[in-house]
Design a protein around this motif. Structure first.
Motif, short mmCIF file in Angstrom:
data_model
loop_
_atom_site.label_atom_id
_atom_site.label_comp_id
_atom_site.label_asym_id
_atom_site.label_seq_id
_atom_site.Cartn_x
_atom_site.Cartn_y
_atom_site.Cartn_z
N SER A 49 0.83 -1.21 0.00
CA SER A 49 0.00 0.00 0.00
C SER A 49 0.86 1.26 0.00
O SER A 49 0.47 2.28 -0.59
CB SER A 49 -0.95 0.00 1.19
OG SER A 49 -0.22 -0.10 2.41
N GLN A 73 -2.96 -12.07 -1.38
CA GLN A 73 -4.25 -11.42 -1.55
C GLN A 73 -4.41 -10.19 -0.66
O GLN A 73 -4.88 -9.15 -1.14
CB GLN A 73 -5.40 -12.41 -1.31
CG GLN A 73 -5.50 -13.49 -2.36
CD GLN A 73 -4.48 -14.63 -2.19
OE1 GLN A 73 -3.74 -14.70 -1.21
NE2 GLN A 73 -4.42 -15.51 -3.17
N ASP A 74 -4.06 -10.29 0.60
CA ASP A 74 -4.23 -9.14 1.51
C ASP A 74 -3.36 -7.96 1.08
O ASP A 74 -3.81 -6.81 1.07
CB ASP A 74 -3.93 -9.53 2.96
CG ASP A 74 -4.97 -10.45 3.55
OD1 ASP A 74 -6.10 -10.53 3.00
OD2 ASP A 74 -4.67 -11.13 4.55
N LYS A 77 -4.88 -6.43 -2.09
CA LYS A 77 -6.08 -5.65 -1.78
C LYS A 77 -5.70 -4.30 -1.17
O LYS A 77 -6.29 -3.27 -1.50
CB LYS A 77 -6.99 -6.41 -0.81
CG LYS A 77 -7.71 -7.57 -1.43
CD LYS A 77 -8.51 -8.31 -0.36
CE LYS A 77 -8.99 -9.65 -0.85
NZ LYS A 77 -9.67 -10.43 0.21
N SER A 78 -4.71 -4.29 -0.29
CA SER A 78 -4.31 -3.03 0.36
C SER A 78 -3.78 -2.05 -0.67
O SER A 78 -4.03 -0.84 -0.57
CB SER A 78 -3.29 -3.29 1.47
OG SER A 78 -2.01 -3.59 0.93
N LEU A 80 -4.59 -1.94 -3.94
CA LEU A 80 -5.73 -1.49 -4.75
C LEU A 80 -6.59 -0.49 -4.00
O LEU A 80 -7.07 0.49 -4.58
CB LEU A 80 -6.57 -2.69 -5.21
CG LEU A 80 -5.86 -3.70 -6.10
CD1 LEU A 80 -6.77 -4.89 -6.37
CD2 LEU A 80 -5.39 -3.06 -7.40
N GLU A 81 -6.78 -0.72 -2.72
CA GLU A 81 -7.57 0.21 -1.91
C GLU A 81 -6.86 1.55 -1.73
O GLU A 81 -7.49 2.59 -1.63
CB GLU A 81 -7.89 -0.42 -0.55
CG GLU A 81 -8.88 -1.57 -0.66
CD GLU A 81 -9.00 -2.41 0.61
OE1 GLU A 81 -8.24 -2.16 1.59
OE2 GLU A 81 -9.83 -3.33 0.60
N ILE A 89 -4.44 -5.62 -11.79
CA ILE A 89 -4.08 -6.75 -10.93
C ILE A 89 -3.90 -8.01 -11.77
O ILE A 89 -4.67 -8.25 -12.69
CB ILE A 89 -5.14 -6.99 -9.82
CG1 ILE A 89 -4.73 -8.10 -8.85
CG2 ILE A 89 -6.50 -7.31 -10.43
CD1 ILE A 89 -3.71 -7.72 -7.86
N ASN A 97 -12.83 -15.07 -10.07
CA ASN A 97 -12.42 -13.99 -9.17
C ASN A 97 -12.19 -12.64 -9.85
O ASN A 97 -11.90 -11.66 -9.19
CB ASN A 97 -11.20 -14.39 -8.35
CG ASN A 97 -9.96 -14.61 -9.20
OD1 ASN A 97 -9.86 -14.20 -10.35
ND2 ASN A 97 -8.97 -15.29 -8.62
N GLU A 100 -14.41 -9.84 -8.63
CA GLU A 100 -14.07 -9.52 -7.24
C GLU A 100 -12.87 -8.57 -7.18
O GLU A 100 -12.89 -7.58 -6.43
CB GLU A 100 -13.76 -10.81 -6.50
CG GLU A 100 -13.45 -10.63 -5.04
CD GLU A 100 -13.19 -11.96 -4.34
OE1 GLU A 100 -12.92 -11.92 -3.13
OE2 GLU A 100 -13.23 -13.03 -5.00
N TRP A 101 -11.84 -8.83 -7.99
CA TRP A 101 -10.66 -7.96 -7.98
C TRP A 101 -10.99 -6.58 -8.51
O TRP A 101 -10.46 -5.57 -8.01
CB TRP A 101 -9.50 -8.60 -8.74
CG TRP A 101 -8.87 -9.68 -7.92
CD1 TRP A 101 -8.98 -11.02 -8.11
CD2 TRP A 101 -8.09 -9.50 -6.73
NE1 TRP A 101 -8.29 -11.68 -7.11
CE2 TRP A 101 -7.74 -10.78 -6.26
CE3 TRP A 101 -7.64 -8.39 -6.03
CZ2 TRP A 101 -6.96 -10.97 -5.11
CZ3 TRP A 101 -6.87 -8.58 -4.89
CH2 TRP A 101 -6.54 -9.85 -4.44
N TYR A 104 -12.44 -4.61 -5.73
CA TYR A 104 -11.46 -4.14 -4.74
C TYR A 104 -10.76 -2.88 -5.20
O TYR A 104 -9.99 -2.29 -4.44
CB TYR A 104 -10.40 -5.21 -4.47
CG TYR A 104 -10.90 -6.46 -3.79
CD1 TYR A 104 -11.84 -6.40 -2.77
CD2 TYR A 104 -10.44 -7.70 -4.18
CE1 TYR A 104 -12.30 -7.56 -2.16
CE2 TYR A 104 -10.88 -8.86 -3.57
CZ TYR A 104 -11.83 -8.78 -2.56
OH TYR A 104 -12.27 -9.92 -1.96
#
Length: 165
Positions: A49, A73-74, A77-78, A80-81, A89, A97, A100-101, A104
């Motif tokens: 992140s 994954q975690d 996600k961080s 992308l957020e 991604i 999936n 889902e991505w 995110y």
């Protein structure tokens, strides 16, 4: 010229590995539970992140996050957020999936192994992804390399983290 940043993740950590030195179970690369790296150029404990924020603050667009094996994954996600719609991604993206991505915060999903199935383009899989997320959100990655030991031969599309020709 446009600079496109990237965040490569291995076991949840930002790394730059030496090409094709990542290995795992080739037969089950999309579902493997571990992988190993023989050589790294760079590794850091700084979270993904933080890199995403730096790219966002610097106005860099078109970058990507690549999940090299399981356990990412975690961290992905961080990133992308931290930079919604600013990063693509890839790594383990499938029809189950991809949406889902995008939810995110990914601007696009990158696929190789899922579409190049058993050494051939699987048009059913490709068309299914296009129907699901649209062609404007899909990046088809053609990772290419020569066969090991052949320094002058042709290049081949490789999948499963550069392990399968």
């Amino acid at each position: 010229m446009k600079f496109r940043p990237c965040i490569d993740l291995h076991s949840g950590q930002v790394k730059q590995i030496v090409g094709s030195t990542l290995s795992d179970d080739k037969q089950n690369a999309l579902t493997a539970t571990q992988s190993s790296v023989e050589a790294e150029n760079f590794s850091t404990d700084k979270p993904a992140s933080d890199f995403a924020v730096m790219y966002k603050d610097d106005g860099l667009t078109g970058g990507h996050v690549i999940m090299l094996g399981p356990g990412n994954q975690d961290a992905a996600k961080s990133a992308l957020e931290a930079y919604p719609q600013g990063l693509q991604i890839g790594g383990g993206i499938t029809s189950s999936n991809a949406s889902e991505w995008l939810s995110y915060g990914a601007s696009h999903v990158i696929v190789t192994s899922f579409v190049f199935h058993n050494g051939q383009i699987d048009f059913d899989r490709l068309n299914g992804l296009v129907d699901q997320i649209g062609k404007d959100r899909l990046v088809l990655d053609l990772s290419c390399r020569r066969k090991v030991g052949d320094t002058t031969g042709p290049y081949f599309v490789v999948t499963d983290r550069w392990q399968t020709y």
